[in-house]
Structures are given as structure tokens and as C-alpha cells.
Scaffold this motif. Structure first.
Motif: not given
Lengths: 112, 116
Positions: A27-36
Motif C-alpha cells: 500500500v502507498s502509505g497505510l492509513r488502516g488495515l481492516f479485518w472483517y
């Protein structure tokens, strides 16, 4: 372009048999990684957002961890009701509009 | 968190017709999105629904096929136009709640569309 790869595609566990699901990302600069979590015929249920490497979050039998390249969802002593598809997604600062890029998911089956 | 409802929950439609899906949120949100989940696949973003302006579409999706309305901060509609069997999918509305310290995205229950 952001990319997310989840492994394995499917995982069969016996009740009580702990394991981990993997989510590799670029990713180009991680804002957030989400788990669902997604049950058949339903919308994804939000579990966690992780923001920076080294961060960990827990919810019941689930624990999510994050490094600069991947995230793990650890499932401790799973029960049959944990059976579902687990989705990982990333949101990058480089994306306009805050879109999520999803991986293909891991289908977890826990047998009693 | 946010509670999201969608109508209809499912529908079976004939080829060439159109279907409008509604998404209602229990609180005002800035960011609303529409996703598609084809059978056995993961989620793909169709567009961002912008309040007061035209939606922002992702590559491969166009306004003529998927017109979107966002009249206020709690409601949006997605229309699937001139449907073909390839449009059979689950359509999902999502919203983002965030500030400087957190960022969460929640999904509605989805609309399961079958096109004959």
C-alpha cells in the motif's frame, strides 16, 4: 496500486485447534488495515482496524497483529461458531475517497 | 459504530430491467460507499456516494449503468440499470466513521440480486 493477498484460501480446524490467517499487503502509505468476518448471505462484520506496525488488537478468541508487510489473525481455541469467511482490507493515504482494497478472504471451517 | 439497513434484501429481476437499492444509516456520516460482491468473490468498490455532488466511480464502473443518489448524510441509493445475468451479485452499502484517532468502516446486510 494497493494489493492484498490472503492465505490460506480455506482452512479446516478441529474445535480447540488454534491457528493463524495471513494477510500480505502492499500500500502507498497505510492509513488502516481492516479485518472483517462474513457469514454466508450477510454483509461483512467489522472486527478490527490496525494502524501501525507492532499494533495488536483482541476480541474474544481473535487477535490481530500487524507488521509493515503483513497482518495475522490468530484464532485461539476456535469453536464451530467461528466458522466464517475472514476478509482483510487495506486503506492507503494515497487513495482518493478512502476506498478499501480487499483480499480474497480465508474461508474457515471449525469442526466440533 | 453505525447501524445500516438496505432495501430490498434480495430480488430476482428480468434482463433489461432496473433495480434501485436503498441504504439507510442511523447517524449522519460523511463517507458512504457502494460495493459489489460477485458469487464466490471478494468485495469490489463501485463508487463513493458524495452528498451534494456526483458520485465518484472506480475504474470499470460508469454512471449510466450504476447511477447513485446521496440526498443527505444518512441515505443513498444505487440503481443497477439495464440488467444482465452478469449483474447477479450482492450489492453492499458501507459507511466510514473516523476522526484523528480512529477509522472504521461498517457494512450493511447487502442486497442479493439475481438477474434471469
Amino acid at each position: 496500486e494497493d494489493q492484498v493477498t490472503q492465505s490460506p484460501e480455506a482452512l479446516r480446524l478441529q474445535e480447540g485447534e488454534s491457528s493463524s490467517l495471513n494477510c500480505s499487503y502492499t500500500v502507498s502509505g497505510l492509513r488502516g488495515l481492516f479485518w472483517y468476518r462474513q457469514d454466508p448471505g450477510k454483509g461483512p462484520e467489522f472486527l478490527f482496524t490496525l494502524y501501525s506496525a507492532g499494533e495488536e488488537k483482541e476480541k474474544e478468541r481473535l487477535k490481530a497483529t500487524l507488521t509493515k508487510k503483513e497482518s495475522f489473525l490468530h484464532i485461539t481455541a476456535p469453536k464451530p461458531e467461528d466458522s466464517a469467511t475472514y476478509l482483510c482490507a487495506v486503506q492507503g493515504w494515497g487513495n482518493a475517497g478512502n476506498m478499501l482494497t480487499f483480499g480474497g478472504g480465508t474461508r474457515l471451517m471449525v469442526k466440533p | 459504530s453505525a447501524v445500516i439497513s438496505q432495501k430490498p434484501s434480495r430480488d430476482i429481476c428480468q434482463r433489461g430491467t432496473s433495480l434501485t437499492i436503498q441504504c439507510q444509516v442511523d447517524s449522519q456520516v460523511t463517507m458512504m460507499f457502494w460495493y459489489r460482491q460477485q458469487p464466490g468473490q471478494s468485495l469490489t468498490l463501485i463508487a463513493t456516494a458524495n452528498q451534494g455532488s456526483e458520485a465518484t466511480y472506480e475504474s470499470g464502473f460508469v454512471i449510466d449503468k450504476f447511477p447513485i443518489s446521496r440526498p443527505n448524510l444518512t441515505f443513498s441509493t444505487l440503481t443497477v440499470s439495464n440488467m444482465s445475468p452478469e449483474d447477479s451479485s450482492i450489492y453492499l452499502c458501507s459507511v466510514e466513521t473516523s476522526d484523528d484517532s480512529y477509522n472504521e468502516q461498517f457494512f450493511g446486510p447487502g442486497t442479493r440480486l439475481t438477474v434471469l
